[in-house]
Design an enzyme around this catalytic site. Structure first.
Site, PDB file in Angstrom:
ATOM      1  N   GLY A   1      84.541 -36.475  48.259  1.00  0.00           N
ATOM      2  CA  GLY A   1      84.274 -37.801  47.691  1.00  0.00           C
ATOM      3  C   GLY A   1      85.070 -37.978  46.413  1.00  0.00           C
TER       4      GLY A   1
ATOM      5  N   GLY B   1      85.036 -40.654  43.025  1.00  0.00           N
ATOM      6  CA  GLY B   1      84.436 -41.836  42.408  1.00  0.00           C
ATOM      7  C   GLY B   1      85.348 -42.333  41.306  1.00  0.00           C
ATOM      8  N   GLY B   2      84.799 -42.960  40.305  1.00  0.00           N
ATOM      9  CA  GLY B   2      85.578 -43.545  39.212  1.00  0.00           C
ATOM     10  C   GLY B   2      86.572 -42.572  38.617  1.00  0.00           C
ATOM     11  CG  PHE B   3      85.361 -40.793  35.146  1.00  0.00           C
ATOM     12  CD1 PHE B   3      84.714 -41.960  34.716  1.00  0.00           C
ATOM     13  CD2 PHE B   3      84.636 -39.607  35.149  1.00  0.00           C
ATOM     14  CE1 PHE B   3      83.388 -41.926  34.293  1.00  0.00           C
ATOM     15  CE2 PHE B   3      83.310 -39.562  34.742  1.00  0.00           C
ATOM     16  CZ  PHE B   3      82.685 -40.730  34.304  1.00  0.00           C
ATOM     17  CB  ALA B   4      84.546 -37.343  39.032  1.00  0.00           C
TER      18      ALA B   4
ATOM     19  CB  VAL C   1      83.049 -34.350  44.660  1.00  0.00           C
ATOM     20  CG1 VAL C   1      82.138 -33.195  45.075  1.00  0.00           C
ATOM     21  CG2 VAL C   1      82.467 -35.072  43.451  1.00  0.00           C
TER      22      VAL C   1
ATOM     23  CG  ASP D   1      72.913 -45.025  35.921  1.00  0.00           C
ATOM     24  OD1 ASP D   1      74.090 -44.632  36.065  1.00  0.00           O
ATOM     25  OD2 ASP D   1      72.488 -46.111  36.370  1.00  0.00           O
TER      26      ASP D   1
HETATM   27  O1  LIG Z   1      78.175 -31.792  47.734  1.00  0.00           O
HETATM   28  C1  LIG Z   1      78.400 -32.957  47.364  1.00  0.00           C
HETATM   29  N1  LIG Z   1      78.797 -33.933  48.188  1.00  0.00           N
HETATM   30  C2  LIG Z   1      79.000 -33.862  49.542  1.00  0.00           C
HETATM   31  C3  LIG Z   1      79.375 -32.675  50.176  1.00  0.00           C
HETATM   32  C4  LIG Z   1      79.604 -32.669  51.566  1.00  0.00           C
HETATM   33  C5  LIG Z   1      79.432 -33.835  52.309  1.00  0.00           C
HETATM   34  C6  LIG Z   1      79.034 -35.025  51.667  1.00  0.00           C
HETATM   35  C7  LIG Z   1      78.834 -35.036  50.274  1.00  0.00           C
HETATM   36  C8  LIG Z   1      78.848 -36.286  52.410  1.00  0.00           C
HETATM   37  C9  LIG Z   1      80.160 -36.801  52.964  1.00  0.00           C
HETATM   38  N2  LIG Z   1      80.499 -36.152  54.276  1.00  0.00           N
HETATM   39  C10 LIG Z   1      80.887 -34.722  54.128  1.00  0.00           C
HETATM   40  C11 LIG Z   1      79.708 -33.833  53.768  1.00  0.00           C
HETATM   41  C12 LIG Z   1      78.199 -33.301  45.934  1.00  0.00           C
HETATM   42  C13 LIG Z   1      77.575 -32.397  45.091  1.00  0.00           C
HETATM   43  C14 LIG Z   1      77.377 -32.696  43.747  1.00  0.00           C
HETATM   44  C15 LIG Z   1      77.811 -33.916  43.247  1.00  0.00           C
HETATM   45  C16 LIG Z   1      77.605 -34.240  41.834  1.00  0.00           C
HETATM   46  C17 LIG Z   1      76.744 -33.636  40.990  1.00  0.00           C
HETATM   47  N3  LIG Z   1      76.847 -34.228  39.796  1.00  0.00           N
HETATM   48  N4  LIG Z   1      77.766 -35.210  39.892  1.00  0.00           N
HETATM   49  C18 LIG Z   1      78.238 -35.231  41.137  1.00  0.00           C
HETATM   50  C19 LIG Z   1      78.439 -34.842  44.071  1.00  0.00           C
HETATM   51  C20 LIG Z   1      78.621 -34.546  45.419  1.00  0.00           C
HETATM   52  O2  LIG Z   1      79.229 -35.428  46.261  1.00  0.00           O
HETATM   53  C21 LIG Z   1      79.344 -36.797  45.891  1.00  0.00           C
HETATM   54  C22 LIG Z   1      79.515 -37.559  47.166  1.00  0.00           C
HETATM   55  C23 LIG Z   1      80.592 -37.260  47.998  1.00  0.00           C
HETATM   56  C24 LIG Z   1      80.732 -37.953  49.198  1.00  0.00           C
HETATM   57  C25 LIG Z   1      79.793 -38.930  49.565  1.00  0.00           C
HETATM   58  C26 LIG Z   1      78.726 -39.202  48.717  1.00  0.00           C
HETATM   59  C27 LIG Z   1      78.574 -38.498  47.518  1.00  0.00           C
END
Ligand SMILES: O=C(Nc1ccc2c(c1)CCNCC2)c1ccc(-c2cn[nH]c2)cc1OCc1ccccc1
Length: 341
Positions: free
Chosen positions: A19, A21-24, A26, A133
């Site tokens: 994923g 987002g804005g300034f990050a 993942v 938030d």
């Molecule tokens: O593990 C995280 N995300 C994540 C990991 C695997 C999968 C998905 C999502 C869903 C999308 N399909 C693939 C499977 C994950 C962990 C921590 C944080 C985090 C903790 N503080 N700030 C951010 C953010 C994370 O993600 C954000 C995200 C990514 C894709 C969509 C929705 C959300």
């Protein structure tokens, strides 16, 4: 750019982006010494600009928040240009998408999720933090359908406890309490309770109680405290929503009243357990043993190192070994850990 990743690449095999987002961004990654899967949030300090203090706030808050419904921070690596946050992997993505895919959730499923949110927020409030938030985008789902609260960039830990906090940040308007958008000073925890009301409404209905493309109209709707009540809502749900979405913060329900509210305990029989299941004050003996043997140092030395909680590779190895132990997997480190200086 390669040298930016060296520190991280030493202990992690970085995989695909999950994923951005804005300034990050993942990415999924594997922690090599334990084989555990993690998420690595990568931020560019230049791109962050004025938002850099928000990241520092988030990191400091997450170092103090150890709860099974709060996303775990394992390690922080900062280089000249980047900040890497090694975080708990949440493969279920955002609660927001989960609701959208299902239109709306049943009362039973909403209750199961809402109890987890109440647990995480009560824990934060007892530690003196307000999240500020709360919204479905900031609640991730792990591979066991547990919710994990994220995004502590706007959270406040007022010096004198939950004292008044002027509304200085741009939380999400649709979830913001009336007293926030009125620009008055407000109590962080009371504002969180309002946001939880908006969250519960979104779980049960699949849309927001207050919504409008025009921000002025949206504010008017929030201040009116009036929202639609679709006929699928039970009378108990309506009562709880009314207590959470109270325009006057002094009349709003408190977390203590919420923990054993009749809607919250319906069919569950027990109030919400908000204490953390994680034990962080005492180091786990098995994990300390494995790490001290692996690093060829005494247990005392390893304990002293771990108790600094530097959120470096030792902190990550400790938390991830502990996670392996609690999920019944062997508390073993592979050889790569001792490639450290
Ligand atoms: O593990 C995280 N995300 C994540 C990991 C695997 C999968 C998905 C999502 C869903 C999308 N399909 C693939 C499977 C994950 C962990 C921590 C944080 C985090 C903790 N503080 N700030 C951010 C953010 C994370 O993600 C954000 C995200 C990514 C894709 C969509 C929705 C959300």
């Amino acid at each position: 750019v390669v040298e930016e990743y060296n520190e991280i690449a030493r202990h992690y095999r970085i995989k695909e982006t999950v994923g951005s987002g804005g300034f990050a961004k993942v990415k999924r990654a594997v922690h090599l010494p334990t084989g555990e899967t993690v998420a690595i949030k990568i931020m560019d300090k230049v791109a962050l600009g004025a938002d850099l203090p928000r990241v520092k706030t988030e990191i400091e808050a997450m170092k103090n928040l150890h709860h099974h419904h709060i996303c775990r921070l394992y390690q922080v690596v900062e280089t000249s240009r980047k900040i890497f946050m090694v975080l708990e992997y949440c493969s279920g993505g955002e609660l927001f998408d989960y609701i959208v895919q299902r239109d709306r959730l049943s009362e039973i499923e909403s209750r199961a999720f809402f109890r987890q949110i109440v647990s995480a927020v009560t824990y934060m409030h007892y530690l003196g933090y307000a999240h500020r938030d709360l919204k479905p985008e900031n609640l991730l789902i792990d591979d066991e359908q547990n919710l994990k609260l994220i995004d502590f960039g706007l959270c406040a830990k007022p010096k004198g406890g939950m004292s008044d906090q002027l509304y200085t940040c741009c939380g999400s308007p649709a979830y913001a309490a009336p007293e926030l958008i009125a620009g008055k000073s407000y109590m962080g925890n009371e504002a969180d309770l309002w946001s939880m009301g908006v969250l519960l409404y979104a779980l049960l209905n699949g849309f927001l109680p207050f919504d409008d493309d025009n921000i002025g109209m949206l504010y008017r709707k929030i201040k009116s405290g009036k929202y639609d009540t679709p006929d699928w809502l039970s009378s108990e749900s309506l009562i709880l929503l009314k207590q959470l979405l109270q325009v006057d913060p002094k009349r709003r329900i408190t977390v203590d009243e919420l923990l054993n509210h009749v809607w919250i305990t319906k069919e569950m029989g027990v109030p919400v357990e908000w204490n953390s299941k994680y034990q962080t004050s005492v180091l786990d003996d098995d994990v300390v043993t494995e790490m001290s043997v692996h690093r060829k140092v005494s247990r005392e030395t390893m304990k002293a190192e771990l108790e600094k909680w530097n959120y470096d590779y030792l902190t990550a190895a400790y938390f991830l070994l502990l996670k392996k132990k609690t999920s019944g997997r062997p508390v073993r480190l592979q050889m790569t850990l001792d490639s450290e200086p």
